[in-house]
Design an enzyme around this catalytic site. Structure first.
Site, mmCIF file in Angstrom:
data_model
loop_
_atom_site.group_PDB
_atom_site.id
_atom_site.type_symbol
_atom_site.label_atom_id
_atom_site.label_comp_id
_atom_site.label_asym_id
_atom_site.label_seq_id
_atom_site.Cartn_x
_atom_site.Cartn_y
_atom_site.Cartn_z
ATOM 1 N N LYS A 1 0.856 -1.186 0.000
ATOM 2 C CA LYS A 1 0.000 0.000 0.000
ATOM 3 C C LYS A 1 0.893 1.237 0.000
ATOM 4 O O LYS A 1 2.020 1.134 0.419
ATOM 5 C CB LYS A 1 -0.905 0.018 1.246
ATOM 6 C CG LYS A 1 -1.680 -1.271 1.506
ATOM 7 C CD LYS A 1 -2.914 -1.360 0.656
ATOM 8 C CE LYS A 1 -3.682 -2.652 0.961
ATOM 9 N NZ LYS A 1 -4.791 -2.896 0.051
ATOM 10 N N HIS B 1 -6.731 -13.471 -7.262
ATOM 11 C CA HIS B 1 -7.533 -12.520 -6.492
ATOM 12 C C HIS B 1 -8.969 -12.549 -7.008
ATOM 13 O O HIS B 1 -9.190 -12.726 -8.203
ATOM 14 C CB HIS B 1 -6.959 -11.105 -6.611
ATOM 15 C CG HIS B 1 -7.577 -10.159 -5.620
ATOM 16 N ND1 HIS B 1 -8.811 -9.578 -5.830
ATOM 17 C CD2 HIS B 1 -7.155 -9.724 -4.410
ATOM 18 C CE1 HIS B 1 -9.109 -8.824 -4.780
ATOM 19 N NE2 HIS B 1 -8.131 -8.890 -3.907
#
Length: 466
Positions: free
Chosen positions: A166, A285
């Site tokens: 992130k 994902h």
């Protein structure tokens, strides 16, 4: 006179067959049906069977050119849903010949392609599928599977640790690579591209792949452990996706990643084949899954998407956390976690499993727990998911007050402490906080992390109930 009776006739005359005995080769489906007012369950169930197999809205003369009895879907059982007056579960059996071998795409187009917009039902949800071994055997499945992955990575007897880098969008490739290096050096096994990191103006894919590869090899040489970063190969075309996977292979990295629902099953299966042929692990994902699976009475349950992924191919898949910000209901989550990992799963309605599923020799998939989890969750995660899982801490690593590497150290120390405690016979569910507190006395990094997140909880009612 014509050789067939023209006109519209009730579906249930042809497609509702309660006396039918299912074959071992049939694909079985459990639909949660909410019919329009006034439509009886048998008619609605039969309509679903018809519209997802051979039926159309009226009799056609070409029906006479084939054997409907051989090819039609059959609604063979109907049961009420406890506590829901207007809903019932319709069980439908599909003959194997309706499906193309080795194509998840075709299986879904047939079973859920058209029928969900159908007027006779108000809402429709596919709760589960039974995939027969005769069909499973036409799929390659996961590129490598759990055991081969452990052997490639030389990591045994514990869950694997990951971290999503992130901020997910906006870093340059060099800074991104640096963040990867810090986490891996600190003790994580993997770092991860966020699902929306593909190839944007601020960071093109090739630059990211290069700097991440550098981070992997540098941290490997410093720690003596095998490391990986899930390089997201998802792209706008299949050709571009494969090009990225080829570049990853040329760099010598161990694993790539794909968003299988937005990318599509056809692309995913192609990538899985490439990964097996070239020794790459494949991380999956599930971006977009909640669009399909979140509504309780319409859509497809995630356990169906999970089974489909095991057929299409992937070595890891995100499967909710049971704790954290993306909380799944525990028993239901564990139900499809078992469907991903085990060879044989018994029917168990309390865990949402409608059919006994025999995967025969199809490799298993590691479930990935990710989303709003931190060191205090570690005992619960170790207890719930067991060794064959990947625990992924994004903010829970990068948010450690001293930086990424100490954040990674904190997670690794917490994990090793939990595994050791479990192996010594301690009860992680009851003594979890105590185990983490003891470990933090020996690890200042863990102590700092414990301090930051001591009270954080994301508590909402679960959406998914049986």
């Amino acid at each position: 006179s014509v050789g067939f009776k023209a006109g519209v006739k009730d579906y249930k005359l042809t497609y509702y067959t309660p006396e039918y005995e299912t074959k071992d080769t049939d694909i079985l489906a459990a639909f949660r049906v909410t019919p329009q007012p006034g439509v009886p369950p048998e008619e609605a169930g039969a309509a679903v069977a018809a519209e997802s197999s051979t039926g159309t809205w009226t009799t056609v003369w070409t029906d006479g050119l084939t054997s409907l009895d051989r090819y039609k879907g059959r609604c063979y059982h109907i049961e009420p849903v406890p506590g829901e007056e207007s809903q019932f579960i319709a069980y439908v059996a599909y003959p194997l010949d309706l499906f193309e071998e080795g194509s998840v795409t075709n299986m879904f187009t047939s079973i859920v392609g058209n029928v969900f917009g159908f007027n006779a039902v108000r809402a429709l949800r596919l709760e589960d599928l039974r995939i027969p071994p005769a069909y499973t055997k036409t799929f390659q499945g996961p590129p490598h599977g759990i055991q081969v992955e452990r052997d490639k990575l030389n990591k045994y007897g514990r869950p694997l640790l990951g971290c999503t880098i992130k901020p997910k969008l906006g870093l340059s490739a060099k800074n991104y690579g640096r963040a990867v290096y810090e986490c891996l050096r600190g003790g994580l096994d993997f770092t991860k591209d966020d699902e929306n990191v593909n190839s944007q103006p601020f960071m093109r894919w090739r630059d990211r792949f290069l700097f991440c590869a550098e981070a992997i090899f540098k941290s490997q040489s410093e720690t003596g452990e095998i490391k990986g970063h899930y390089l997201n190969a998802t792209a706008g075309t299949c050709e571009e996706m494969i090009k990225r996977a080829v570049f990853a292979r040329e760099l010598g990295v161990p694993i790539v990643m794909h968003d299988y629902l937005t990318g599509g099953f056809t692309a995913n299966t192609s990538l899985a084949h490439y990964c097996r042929d070239n020794g790459l692990l494949l991380h999956i994902h599930r971006a977009m899954h909640a669009v399909i699976d979140r509504q309780k009475n319409h859509g497809x349950h995630f356990r169906v998407l999970a089974k489909a992924l095991r057929m299409s191919g992937g070595d890891h898949i995100h499967s909710g956390t049971v704790v954290g910000k993306l909380e799944g209901e525990r028993e239901i989550t564990l139900g499809f976690v078992d469907l991903l990992r085990d060879d044989f799963v018994e029917k168990d309605r309390s865990r949402g499993i409608f059919f006994t599923q025999d995967w025969v020799s199809l490799p298993g998939v590691l479930p990935v727990a990710s989303g709003g989890i931190h060191v205090w969750h570690m005992p619960a995660l170790t207890e719930i998911f067991g060794d064959d899982s990947v625990l992924q801490f994004g903010g829970g690593t990068l948010g450690x007050p001293w930086g990424n590497x100490p954040g990674a150290v904190a997670n690794r120390v917490a994990l090793e402490a939990c595994v050791q405690a479990r192996n010594e016979g301690r009860d992680l569910a009851r003594e979890g906080n105590e185990i983490i507190r003891e470990a933090s006395k020996w690890s200042p990094e863990l102590a700092a992390a414990c301090e930051v997140w001591k009270e954080i909880k994301f508590e909402f009612e679960p959406v998914d109930t049986i």
